[in-house]
Write an enzyme that holds these catalytic residues in place. Structure first.
Site, PDB file in Angstrom:
ATOM      1  N   HIS A 186       0.631  -1.375   0.083  1.00  0.00           N
ATOM      2  CA  HIS A 186      -0.085   0.306   0.247  1.00  0.00           C
ATOM      3  C   HIS A 186       0.745   1.361  -0.107  1.00  0.00           C
ATOM      4  O   HIS A 186       0.651   2.151  -0.736  1.00  0.00           O
ATOM      5  CB  HIS A 186      -0.582  -0.124   1.449  1.00  0.00           C
ATOM      6  CG  HIS A 186      -2.749  -0.812   1.309  1.00  0.00           C
ATOM      7  ND1 HIS A 186      -3.002  -0.527   0.977  1.00  0.00           N
ATOM      8  CD2 HIS A 186      -1.994  -2.505   0.924  1.00  0.00           C
ATOM      9  CE1 HIS A 186      -4.064  -1.681   0.983  1.00  0.00           C
ATOM     10  NE2 HIS A 186      -3.465  -2.484   1.124  1.00  0.00           N
ATOM     11  N   HIS A 239      -7.540  -3.858  11.101  1.00  0.00           N
ATOM     12  CA  HIS A 239      -5.856  -4.393  10.521  1.00  0.00           C
ATOM     13  C   HIS A 239      -4.022  -4.528  11.064  1.00  0.00           C
ATOM     14  O   HIS A 239      -4.331  -5.763  11.835  1.00  0.00           O
ATOM     15  CB  HIS A 239      -6.411  -3.764   8.895  1.00  0.00           C
ATOM     16  CG  HIS A 239      -5.116  -4.641   7.784  1.00  0.00           C
ATOM     17  ND1 HIS A 239      -5.729  -5.902   7.982  1.00  0.00           N
ATOM     18  CD2 HIS A 239      -4.260  -4.000   7.102  1.00  0.00           C
ATOM     19  CE1 HIS A 239      -5.358  -6.344   6.539  1.00  0.00           C
ATOM     20  NE2 HIS A 239      -3.866  -4.755   6.262  1.00  0.00           N
ATOM     21  N   ASP A 251      -6.982  -1.487   3.494  1.00  0.00           N
ATOM     22  CA  ASP A 251      -7.236  -2.795   4.388  1.00  0.00           C
ATOM     23  C   ASP A 251      -7.672  -2.841   5.613  1.00  0.00           C
ATOM     24  O   ASP A 251      -7.476  -1.596   6.632  1.00  0.00           O
ATOM     25  CB  ASP A 251      -6.348  -3.490   4.262  1.00  0.00           C
ATOM     26  CG  ASP A 251      -5.145  -4.146   2.895  1.00  0.00           C
ATOM     27  OD1 ASP A 251      -6.537  -4.169   2.094  1.00  0.00           O
ATOM     28  OD2 ASP A 251      -4.318  -4.297   2.865  1.00  0.00           O
ATOM     29  N   GLU A 276     -11.699  -3.546  -0.007  1.00  0.00           N
ATOM     30  CA  GLU A 276     -10.947  -4.396  -0.119  1.00  0.00           C
ATOM     31  C   GLU A 276     -12.230  -5.504  -0.010  1.00  0.00           C
ATOM     32  O   GLU A 276     -13.158  -5.201   0.547  1.00  0.00           O
ATOM     33  CB  GLU A 276     -10.264  -4.219   0.559  1.00  0.00           C
ATOM     34  CG  GLU A 276     -10.660  -5.167   2.418  1.00  0.00           C
ATOM     35  CD  GLU A 276      -9.498  -5.609   3.031  1.00  0.00           C
ATOM     36  OE1 GLU A 276      -9.336  -6.688   1.986  1.00  0.00           O
ATOM     37  OE2 GLU A 276      -9.234  -5.923   4.125  1.00  0.00           O
TER      38      GLU A 276
END
Lengths: 978, 599
Positions: free
Chosen positions: B73, B157, B178, B203
């Site tokens: 990311h 996450h 995420d 996601e």
């Protein structure tokens, strides 16, 4: 500005001048002081801030009921003059406060209050005024007229633009509104008359439209606060016992999706209420032509809320689920089913897998790489991801981030599982999982819950394994809760027993302080599973068919633990004794004596037992003991007068019998003790009265007097014990106890009269006694018919004469009545339990003194179990008695009490000791006291007498009864070193 | 019509290399700037030439937002900002800002120092890049410029992971990054309010999975570790430095605490210690339990977990060791594994996914003999366990988020195409909203219907109120007169007079006039007419000069000189009273209907 002022002034003048005179007059008549002061203050106030200050000051003082009306008038007078909103608001709130004054009838100020609505423009003040009306309305619940007028006002202001006003209106409607039409019809006759001038159409409108439909209109209000208030008002209607119509169900369900959490939270309650009112009615499922019961539908909807965005709503939803017991099992079981799916294939949950592995005879070897590889292919359209209804609600709830939600979910699980055995079976795995929660509170709660439902379930081996893993927890509470759980658990195989024993022994070695708890746990395990223990016996006792094994150490707690298990199993499994080796028998006799509460009596071959013991216990079921108790009591009842010859002997024997019975049959100990104590009181009384010496002159019989005084004192003490130490008493017994107390007091009175000269002190004592008789009569009106022949019965027959006669005469009457009155029979209630306490820690066996520096404190750990104590948080106290006679009473914190089982409490606390220096170690005494407050039961009346009449026994504190054995602890305060 | 365009440059029907371009209300935003771990060539970075062929990106992008510190990311960030060229603001949360450079530096070291690649970003570039970062707080609305605002939500996450709401006017997009909907031992669950975005970009790693209860997993894990330690065996847990490692540490730490266990737990040093430091700092980003108890004790100050030294591996007795890397392909975890593999009392627990070809993958598939370098074989006797601790939302979690946010459209990224397809169907079926799943480089366009805010002058509103009528009902539209002024990008509704004043225009009055001729005898009709008007509650005024005003209508009677028998009625009315005026004129012209005269 100036012009505005002048116009206002002129307006107030024209309206108020005539009024001003009248209330002022009235005021002077009623209660001038306080209200007048207020009046002057308010007049003096030059600006709103001052006025507000005066009002705030005034709000702190209390006002008598008679002057309330005057004060309210002054306030209202000022109200009309006042331009500042905040002052008017304060006045409005003060009126509300004042109308709550005791003994004041707010109806008299209702009209004045209602008049203020005509001129009020400020929304905030309006809201406050409505609040005041609400207070007045709740004070006058039965006045229909008032109610209608208030509802009228509420209805008028419902369309206000300010949310606060609408809120208050809805609240008013909720508290006072009606739903049923018949009531309204009654009202209809009244309303026009009451409202008088106002248009009948309006009043008709209120009556026709009942509160419910009015309120439900505001379910769709634009302001969330008003929506919440509307739902709450509806709930209020329900709480007042009015039946809510089912029509609002759809609306309520829509509110579940509201944007605001407080609305959703209230809506959850609303839906629940409806589901309880109309569980069986049928609602259609949208987008299909199926139908379900309403309770099922709402259950699904509320389950959905368990995954809401706001934790407040989640807690509410989880709690509510626990209260929906009528839901169908099909829906209920969905809550535990999350429909596992992996890569489009249905996957079995770990729980299912564990079960299958168990069924196939193989232990779970844990999860392998890709062993959750999906088996069957799932039909894509059949998988419902966002579950319609209850799916997985509890799985979510138990996994929630906030422990509040998790606890609520655990509680709900418990409630539901207790009502449904099949659900209990299913939720077992989830509860067991919660034993591993990160917050101790949650772990503890789930253990407690599992214990509560354990009657419905049998643990499988793998489940037991997980449960037992918690035995190593470092928290004592958790371990003890778990022991408690194991006491009530059913297991399925002998391996389970072995596993449990092993883990418990491990626990014992790791935490030796758990000894008692572990032994007790094994006792129950043995009792419950005799057949499972049987095949394990040779291994457990390590006996060998050919060889003699070394005799185990008798002091080993682990060995004792094993023996406790085996002996308890052997109790209902006669073949087991054959497997014992010699030393086992020896150990049995030793343990039977030393740990008799853990080791049951066994019938051993070739061994004789004390005949008395086996006689009662052999056939000695509870029933026969009960019968014996009844017989003894009925035998006593043949005594009519205590002066009868032989009566005393009979009493003596019976008391002895009962005491013995109490020792032998623990179930009846309470009842037997209770009756024995009662009879002893009677015996004391008889002895005190029977002496021939009564006829003698006082100076000649000092000895007798002392004896009688002591008897009276003891009787009083016993009555307090009778009343407060035993639970399960009915009103009848309490009356009997109080009767004995009266007798004791009469005896005291007579004795005082004899010993003391002079009439003055006697008069007050006599008065007090008569008051007590009176209050006895008041308290036990219902019981009086049963007391005809007794002391009190006879006294009451003479009562008109009594109050008139002189103390001397009274004493004579009492003396004769005491002697002549019949014996009052004791009726035993079904369950009488005696409160008892045992101090486990400190044991009092230690010879090592607790050393500390004098002047500083030392903490002494106390661990005690309390049985059959009601409300121990308030009643149980710890007393420390120093050798020099000093005593301290310590009130333990409420958090120190735990409740491991029904009627059982555990006190684990610390008391702080301190003393000046001693030269040698000395024993202090620690004991538990049961405090009784006279506010219990018949209280107020006896409160003054209990402190004065009862001379506290040595060491006991006033208003307390020592119970349980005291424990002695060596302490040694040393002088501080310089 | 206004529209929002979304183009994934990475993570479109794919996992890894997250990079999504969003154009909303004339603003261009880049969401995440990640790299692909699977490639070593140009394909590892997103194709920035999609934005512009040459030159810097600054003028094409208004801002860049990084959701969390995982390399898929944020791995391409220095490349984009320093090598391609971008000088605008980069937004990320505080923990991400702290941890991201550590990971980037580590990544750079491996690629440049170990693999010897050139043409890669340098340490200085990472530093320069981080200077452009603007930190975000949770639920803080940050104005990127006058119109564009962004707001971060908690995503679970990993530490500091955030979901972002991007808003221009009334159009908005939410990007989840995420996220995890089930809380774990150290992080809470993702949460968002009912913000009703136009598009929710989510996601979908676990689009087709509904996971087991996390408690089962935890219990299994603890039980296995516990059993092995009791047996006197050693437990090896290969982990990556950040994220799951901390969760497992806390899990074991609390278990050790609870159970009073004595066996040592070690953590291989290096990256992790630095990371643990940040976990200690950013306590507000963790879950309820840790947040509430950190005053007494910070959960990340481990009591039982100590730093590992190479020599400890040969110590006798039980122990638990966390070692990097997670797939057992190199480094410390592999060394320890080699030492311990021969003893069946020992155990290795793989807490995550293993790529094909790594030793981790091999032993998970049950291989008992491993060929090591220089032709040695290693017999694997220790127990191998797999335990998945993954922090992505499963299908049910995704659905839950959709229910929380109530988006108008849905867009899936960061997942496999086939799985997305399934979830897409489900979403469309359950929520009846459009769901898109564009591939890389494919643009999805969503037409929005934003409401246009108009300022209304208070005077106009008050006047409208004064006119009376029922109070405004939010559910019913109500018409009113006013003038809409569009000036300098703002819309205002004002009264006509004010508009005239502001624009400096003169007011023109529009009046209609007409004449009606009457014979004197018919004049009674006129009187009847007045009666009628009076009854309808019109104000009628007689002016001194003999004219009559009905509202604003002037009626003047004059007798013409030529024909004395007839009277001429002059009617004049303004535009505003057109209705009444025309009604009167027609009435007068046609004569009264017969029915009226009787009234």
């Amino acid at each position: 500005m100036a012009s505005q002022f002048s116009t206002n002034a002129s307006v107030t003048k024209t309206i108020l001048l005539p009024q001003e005179e009248a209330p002022a007059k009235k005021l002077r008549l009623t209660k001038p002081s306080k209200s007048a002061a207020l009046h002057i203050d308010l007049c003096k106030a030059s600006n709103p801030t001052d006025a507000l200050q005066y009002l705030l000051h005034f709000a702190r003082s209390s006002v008598e009921a008679e002057s309330v009306e005057g004060v309210v008038r002054i306030l209202l007078e000022h109200y009309y003059k006042e331009q500042d909103n905040s002052v008017r608001l304060k006045i409005a709130s003060l009126i509300g406060l004042l109308s709550k004054t005791q003994n004041f009838n707010p109806e008299s100020i209702l009209d004045d209050t209602l008049n203020t609505f005509n001129t009020e423009k400020s929304h905030q003040v309006l809201a406050q005024l409505l609040d005041t009306l609400l207070v007045i309305g709740t004070q006058l619940p039965e006045s229909l007229i008032v109610r209608h007028r208030l509802i009228e006002v509420a209805y008028k202001h419902l369309s206000d633009t300010y949310f606060g006003v609408r809120n208050k209106c809805l609240q008013l409607l909720g508290c006072l509104g009606n739903v049923d039409t018949p009531l309204n019809k009654d009202g209809q006759g009244l309303v026009p008359a009451v409202i008088g001038g106002s248009a009948p159409g309006v009043s008709g409108g209120v009556c026709v439209r009942d509160a419910q439909s009015l309120i439900s209109d505001y379910f769709a209000d634009q302001d969330p606060r008003v929506r919440t208030a509307a739902i709450k008002a509806m709930l209020q209607l329900h709480e007042r016992g009015l039946k809510i119509q089912q029509t609002i169900y759809d609306q309520a369900c829509q509110l579940l999706c509201d944007d605001y959490e407080q609305v959703r939270s209230a809506a959850v309650q609303m839906v629940w209420v409806l589901s309880q009112l109309y569980p069986e009615s049928i609602v259609p499922i949208p987008s299909s032509n199926e139908q379900v019961r309403l309770v099922d539908d709402s259950f699904g909807k509320i389950s959905h809320m368990v995954s809401d965005g706001s934790w407040v709503v989640r807690v509410q939803a989880a709690k509510t689920l626990g209260n929906m017991l009528q839901v169908s099992p099909h829906f209920l079981e969905q809550t535990l089913d999350k429909k596992l799916m992996s890569d489009l294939r249905r996957k079995r949950t770990a729980h299912e897998r564990a079960k299958e592995l168990y069924a196939s005879g193989e232990f779970s070897s844990g999860r392998k790489w890709a062993d959750d590889a999906p088996k069957e292919k799932v039909d894509t359209s059949a998988v419902n991801l966002i579950a319609s209804g209850a799916c997985g609600a509890f799985v979510h709830g138990l996994e929630d981030e906030m422990y509040e939600v998790r606890i609520a979910a655990v509680d709900a699980l418990s409630a539901l599982a207790q009502s449904s055995a099949s659900f209990a079976e299913k939720c077992l795995d989830f509860l067991v999982d919660m034993f591993n929660d990160e917050i101790e509170e949650v772990r503890l709660q789930s253990i407690h819950v599992l214990r509560q439902i354990s009657t419905n379930i049998t643990l499988r081996e793998d489940q037991l394994d997980t449960v037992l893993a918690v035995l190593e927890d470092s928290s004592r509470d958790i371990r003890e809760a778990l022991h408690e759980l194991l006491c009530f658990t059913n297991v399925s195989t002998k391996e389970c027993i072995q596993l449990a024993l092993l883990e418990l022994l491990k626990n014992l070695t790791k935490y030796p302080t758990d000894r008692n708890s572990v032994w007790k746990c094994l006792k129950f395990l043995g009792c419950r599973h005799p057949t499972l223990v049987l095949p394990l016996v040779p291994e457990l006792l390590s006996t060998h068919p050919y060889f003699h094994t070394p005799e185990p150490d008798m002091d080993d707690p682990a060995y004792i633990a094993v023996l406790v298990l085996v002996f308890n199993a052997a109790q209902s499994c006669p073949t087991m004794t054959a497997l014992f080796s010699d030393h086992t028998f020896r150990h049995y006799t030793y343990l039977r004596d030393s740990l008799s509460h853990l080791v049951p009596p066994l019938r051993l071959p070739g061994r004789t037992q004390a005949p008395g013991v086996s006689g009662i216990e052999g056939s000695g079921s509870v029933e026969s003991a009960q019968l014996f108790l009844q017989q003894s009591l009925s035998r006593i009842s043949t005594i009519h007068n205590l002066q009868d010859p032989g009566a005393q002997d009979l009493l003596n024997f019976t008391i002895r019998d009962l005491q013995r019975l109490g020792e032998l049959q623990t179930e009846l100990a309470g009842a037997a003790d209770f009756s024995a104590t009662y009879l002893r009181c009677q015996l004391l009384l008889t002895k005190a009265l029977q002496e021939k010496l009564w006829t003698m002159a006082v100076p000649l019989c000092l000895k007798h007097n002392a004896m009688a005084t002591a008897a009276a004192k003891q009787m009083l003490e016993e009555t307090y014990k009778l009343e407060f130490l035993y639970s399960g008493l009915e009103n009848r017994q309490v009356a009997t106890i109080h009767h004995v107390r009266l007798q004791a007091k009469a005896l005291q009175l007579v004795l005082t009269a004899r010993t003391r000269r002079g009439v003055e002190p006697l008069i007050s004592v006599c008065e007090k006694f008569l008051q007590e008789v009176e209050s006895f009569q008041r308290l036990f009106v219902v019981e009086l018919p049963h007391l005809q022949e007794s002391f009190v019965g006879k006294l009451l027959d003479l009562s008109p004469k009594l109050s008139a006669c002189k103390p001397g005469e009274l004493v004579k009457i009492l003396q004769t009545t005491l002697r002549q009155s019949g014996f009052l029979n004791l009726q035993l209630p079904k369950q009488v339990q005696r409160a008892s306490a045992t101090i486990i820690e400190p044991t009092g066996e230690s010879d090592n003194p607790l050393r500390f520096t004098s002047g500083l404190v030392v903490a002494l750990d106390i661990d005690a179990t309390l049985e059959h104590v009601q409300d121990p948080h308030n009643t149980v106290k710890v007393q420390v008695l120093y050798p020099d006679g000093q005593s301290h009473v310590i009130q333990p914190k409420p958090g120190d009490f735990r409740s491991p089982g029904p009627h059982r409490h555990r006190l684990i606390t610390q008391v702080y000791l301190s003393h000046s220096a001693w030269t040698e170690a000395c024993q202090i005494e620690v004991r538990l006291l049961l405090a009784y407050s006279s506010s219990r039961l018949c209280k107020a009346v006896w409160s003054d007498s209990s402190t004065e009449g009862l001379q506290p026994a040595e060491g006991a504190t006033e208003g307390t009864i020592p119970f349980g054995k005291p424990v002695k602890v060596f302490i040694m305060p040393k002088p501080a070193r310089r | 019509m206004p529209e929002i365009k979304v183009t994934p440059l990475g993570a479109g029907q794919d996992v890894g290399r997250s990079c999504i371009l969003v154009s909303i209300g004339g603003k261009n935003i880049m969401l995440d700037c990640g790299m692909h771990m699977g490639f070593n060539d140009d394909r590892r970075f997103p194709d920035f030439s999609y934005i512009t062929q040459q030159g810097r990106l600054t003028e094409f992008l208004d801002c860049v937002i990084i959701s969390h510190f995982h390399l898929d990311h944020c791995g391409a960030l220095p490349y984009m900002s320093e090598m391609v060229g971008y000088d605008g603001p980069i937004y990320m949360t505080h923990p991400t800002k702290a941890i991201c450079p550590i990971l980037l530096e580590d990544f750079r070291k491996i690629t440049v120092d170990k693999k010897g690649e050139t043409n890669f970003f340098t340490s200085q570039m990472i530093k320069d890049c981080m200077k452009k970062v603007v930190p975000l707080n949770l639920h803080q609305t940050v104005q990127v410029d006058d119109e564009l605002e962004i707001k971060a939500y908690y995503a679970g996450h990993v530490l500091g992971a955030a979901m972002v709401q991007i808003k221009v006017g009334s159009e908005s997009v939410v990007y989840t990054g995420d996220y995890n909907m089930t809380p774990d031992r150290h992080l809470g669950a993702a949460w968002i309010d009912k913000c009703r975005p136009d598009i929710l970009i989510s996601e979908s790693t676990y689009a087709t999975t509904i996971r087991d209860s996390k408690r089962c997993r935890e219990r299994d894990f603890l039980k296995k570790v516990h059993e092995t330690v009791e047996r006197g065996g050693k437990v090896l847990i290969p982990v990556f430095a950040l994220g799951r490692a901390q969760e497992l540490c806390i899990l074991l730490e609390t278990f050790w605490e609870r159970m009073n266990m004595k066996a040592p737990i070690y953590f291989s040093t290096g990256l992790t210690e630095k990371a643990n430091h940040y976990y200690k700092l950013f306590i507000t980003w963790t879950n309820q339990k840790i947040r509430k108890t950190f005053v007494q004790r910070n959960m990340f100050e481990f009591k039982h977990i100590k730093a590992f030294d190479r020599s400890y591996a040969d110590n006798p007795g039980p122990m638990v060791v966390f070692a990097t890397p997670g797939m057992l392909h190199a480094g410390q975890s592999l060394q320890i594994f080699k030492k311990w593999a021969g003893n069946e009392k020992n155990m290795i627990i793989m807490p995550g996914y293993c790529v094909q070809g790594t030793i981790g993958h091999k032993i998970l598939n049950g291989q008992k003999k491993l060929e090591m370098e220089n032709r040695q074989t290693l017999e694997v006797k220790l127990q191998v366990e797999y335990m998945s601790f993954s922090a992505h939302a499963d299908a049910k979690g995704i659905m839950q988020l959709i229910r929380m946010a109530e988006p108008r459209n849905m867009l899936l990224v960061h997942g496999e195409a086939k799985k997305m397809e399934f979830l897409k169907d489900k979403i469309e079926q359950e929520f009846t909203i459009n769901c898109f799943m564009p591939a890389n480089g494919e643009t999805t366009t969503v037409i929005t219907n934003p409401s246009v805010p108009v300022d209304i002058s208070l005077n106009l509103l008050k006047r409208e109120m004064a006119l009376g009528g029922p109070l405004p009902d939010p559910k019913k539209p109500r018409t009113m007169h006013g003038t809409l002024i569009m000036k300098d990008n703002s819309l205002r509704l004002v009264s006509p007079e004010q508009a005239l004043k502001e624009l400096g225009l003169n007011e023109h009055q529009l009046r209609f006039t007409c004449r009606v001729q009457y014979r004197k005898t018919e004049f009674t009709i006129f009187i009847v007419l007045f009666d009628l008007l009076l009854k309808k509650c019109y104000t009628i005024q007689h002016l001194p000069d003999g004219t009559v005003m009905v509202e604003s209508i002037v009626i003047k009677v004059s007798s013409s000189a030529e024909e004395p028998n007839t009277k001429v009625l002059l009617l004049s009315w303004s535009y505003q009273d057109e209705d009444l005026g025309s009604f009167l004129s027609t009435l007068l012209k046609k004569g009264l209907p017969s029915g009226l005269s009787s009234m």
